[in-house]
Design a protein around this motif. Structure first.
Motif, PDB file in Angstrom:
ATOM      1  N   ALA A 288     -18.576 -66.021  18.164  1.00  0.00           N
ATOM      2  CA  ALA A 288     -18.825 -66.375  19.571  1.00  0.00           C
ATOM      3  C   ALA A 288     -17.931 -65.547  20.480  1.00  0.00           C
ATOM      4  O   ALA A 288     -18.370 -65.001  21.501  1.00  0.00           O
ATOM      5  CB  ALA A 288     -18.554 -67.861  19.780  1.00  0.00           C
ATOM      6  N   SER A 289     -16.669 -65.427  20.087  1.00  0.00           N
ATOM      7  CA  SER A 289     -15.703 -64.700  20.898  1.00  0.00           C
ATOM      8  C   SER A 289     -15.990 -63.189  20.883  1.00  0.00           C
ATOM      9  O   SER A 289     -16.017 -62.545  21.932  1.00  0.00           O
ATOM     10  CB  SER A 289     -14.289 -64.993  20.366  1.00  0.00           C
ATOM     11  OG  SER A 289     -13.324 -64.424  21.196  1.00  0.00           O
ATOM     12  N   ALA A 290     -16.233 -62.650  19.697  1.00  0.00           N
ATOM     13  CA  ALA A 290     -16.525 -61.207  19.579  1.00  0.00           C
ATOM     14  C   ALA A 290     -17.762 -60.867  20.397  1.00  0.00           C
ATOM     15  O   ALA A 290     -17.787 -59.858  21.118  1.00  0.00           O
ATOM     16  CB  ALA A 290     -16.743 -60.830  18.112  1.00  0.00           C
ATOM     17  N   ALA A 291     -18.781 -61.718  20.329  1.00  0.00           N
ATOM     18  CA  ALA A 291     -20.023 -61.458  21.057  1.00  0.00           C
ATOM     19  C   ALA A 291     -19.772 -61.435  22.568  1.00  0.00           C
ATOM     20  O   ALA A 291     -20.266 -60.557  23.276  1.00  0.00           O
ATOM     21  CB  ALA A 291     -21.060 -62.522  20.705  1.00  0.00           C
ATOM     22  N   ALA A 292     -18.969 -62.390  23.052  1.00  0.00           N
ATOM     23  CA  ALA A 292     -18.702 -62.467  24.489  1.00  0.00           C
ATOM     24  C   ALA A 292     -17.902 -61.261  24.986  1.00  0.00           C
ATOM     25  O   ALA A 292     -18.250 -60.638  25.993  1.00  0.00           O
ATOM     26  CB  ALA A 292     -17.950 -63.759  24.811  1.00  0.00           C
ATOM     27  N   TYR A 293     -16.831 -60.933  24.267  1.00  0.00           N
ATOM     28  CA  TYR A 293     -15.976 -59.823  24.712  1.00  0.00           C
ATOM     29  C   TYR A 293     -16.676 -58.470  24.548  1.00  0.00           C
ATOM     30  O   TYR A 293     -16.490 -57.568  25.363  1.00  0.00           O
ATOM     31  CB  TYR A 293     -14.617 -59.858  23.995  1.00  0.00           C
ATOM     32  CG  TYR A 293     -13.721 -60.927  24.585  1.00  0.00           C
ATOM     33  CD1 TYR A 293     -13.879 -62.268  24.244  1.00  0.00           C
ATOM     34  CD2 TYR A 293     -12.751 -60.612  25.540  1.00  0.00           C
ATOM     35  CE1 TYR A 293     -13.098 -63.265  24.808  1.00  0.00           C
ATOM     36  CE2 TYR A 293     -11.956 -61.592  26.110  1.00  0.00           C
ATOM     37  CZ  TYR A 293     -12.134 -62.915  25.745  1.00  0.00           C
ATOM     38  OH  TYR A 293     -11.369 -63.897  26.316  1.00  0.00           O
ATOM     39  N   ALA A 294     -17.492 -58.335  23.496  1.00  0.00           N
ATOM     40  CA  ALA A 294     -18.252 -57.089  23.316  1.00  0.00           C
ATOM     41  C   ALA A 294     -19.253 -56.936  24.455  1.00  0.00           C
ATOM     42  O   ALA A 294     -19.429 -55.837  25.002  1.00  0.00           O
ATOM     43  CB  ALA A 294     -18.953 -57.085  21.958  1.00  0.00           C
TER      44      ALA A 294
END
Ligand code: F0G
Length: 353
Positions: free
Chosen positions: A91-97
């Motif tokens: 979830a975090s990687a997707a948002a920051y990417a």
């Protein structure tokens, strides 16, 4: 200037330079809440504070590591990132990417990701692939892909993740240095990060001492406690359903250097703690996070904190993710909804004044 995220706040203590493009959602600066009702309910010689990491932008502590990992990947010219995940990392990687304009690919254990986390990764536009296998299998796959192809690995074996996550310890030390710090242990990156953060705080003079580190695994997924990898890890706390933690050695080092322990708690103990903190202090965390509280309850019952010099032991429990991440588990264990006629007399039957 309003708060600009943890890279700006802790720039001096992080491996960034003026050239680093800061990718931030203003993560960090999470509340440290005195859980006085919970402390009272548990009883004994303790004063619990919760570091509510569920208040980060995507609802978990992963955002601290991800702001660093994605900023550094962008600085290095990377166009794509990849991770294995039990849900929150994805979830975090997707948002920051998404924010960085980078591609994101996530490999997930099919059927074992809490709904809220999955929906985040999908909404933020990551390529999401579910495998028949567990987190450990997924991590092996992404390690291999990132070694062969130009795609940056953003799991916690990426050292920039640890650097970002250590800032949580800096934040705690701005208020006090706890006697004990309790936290869940899955892939063991976070306990590694906190311990690094606390040690740096002491060296920098922000903390007068070091806390005793208390890590808790779920009993069906407790490789560090048992001393061998678990081939088929199981627990309702899906975030920490991990059989062979990547930072195993570092977790043991944090435990031993701090004269702490890594213990395990059962699913029943986790669920009891999960419900207790929500009902007692109004703090809703996800099941894995509640293992920190379950662990403190277990140790308290054994008299572990009694030996602590006359005054109350100050304990920080890290609540790693928000309760809304896993609505299915909450609905399953919470009280049931009453259906009534839209009639005041009927409704007043339920209200006790
Ligand atoms: N709590 C939550 C809510 C988590 O999502 C995780 C890990 C942990 C605790 C354990 O932290 O791995 O650093 O020891 N979640 C990872 C993920 C594995 O993929 O989201 P750790």
């Amino acid at each position: 200037m309003p708060y600009q995220g943890l890279i700006e706040k802790y720039r001096k203590y992080l491996p960034v330079s003026k050239k680093t493009p800061v990718v931030t959602l203003h993560e960090g600066n999470t509340p440290l809440i005195q859980a006085y009702n919970l402390s009272k309910a548990i009883g004994g010689n303790i004063d619990i504070y919760v570091k509510f990491e569920g208040m980060n932008p995507t609802g978990s502590f992963k955002d601290r590591g991800m702001t660093m990992a994605i900023s550094k990947a962008k600085e290095a010219g990377s166009k794509a990132v990849i991770c294995a995940s039990t849900g929150n990392t994805s979830a975090s990687a997707a948002a920051y990417a998404a924010r960085a304009g980078m591609q994101c690919m996530v490999i997930l254990p099919a059927g074992k990701i809490a709904l809220g986390k999955l929906v985040q990764a999908l909404m933020h536009g990551a390529t999401c692939l579910a495998i028949k296998g567990n987190f450990d299998d997924a991590l092996n796959i992404v390690k291999e892909i990132s070694a062969k192809y130009p795609i940056t690995l953003v799991n916690s074996i990426n050292p920039f993740r640890i650097e970002g996550q250590k800032t949580a310890a800096y934040e705690v030390c701005e208020f006090f240095t706890p006697d004990f710090q309790a936290m869940p242990v899955g892939n063991a990156g976070n306990i590694t990060a906190y311990w690094k953060g606390y040690k740096e705080c002491r060296e920098l003079g922000f903390a007068k001492k070091l806390p005793v580190m208390l890590g808790f695994q779920a009993s069906g997924s407790a490789p560090i406690v048992r001393g061998y990898p678990i081939e088929k890890p199981e627990t309702i706390a899906t975030a920490i359903r991990i059989g062979n933690p990547a930072s195993w050695k570092q977790a043991v080092q944090a435990r031993d250097e701090s004269k702490g322990l890594i213990d395990m708690v059962t699913d029943a103990e986790i669920l009891r703690a999960y419900k207790l903190v929500a009902a007692a202090d109004g703090i809703f965390c996800e099941p894995a996070s509640a293992s920190s509280i379950a662990g403190v309850i277990k140790l308290s019952k054994k008299g572990y904190f009694r030996k602590f010099k006359g005054k109350k032991a100050k304990i920080v429990c890290v609540l790693t993710g928000h309760g809304l991440k896993d609505p299915d588990k909450a609905i399953e264990v919470a009280q049931k909804l009453n259906f009534v006629k839209p009639n005041i007399k009927e409704i007043m039957k339920y209200i006790k004044l």
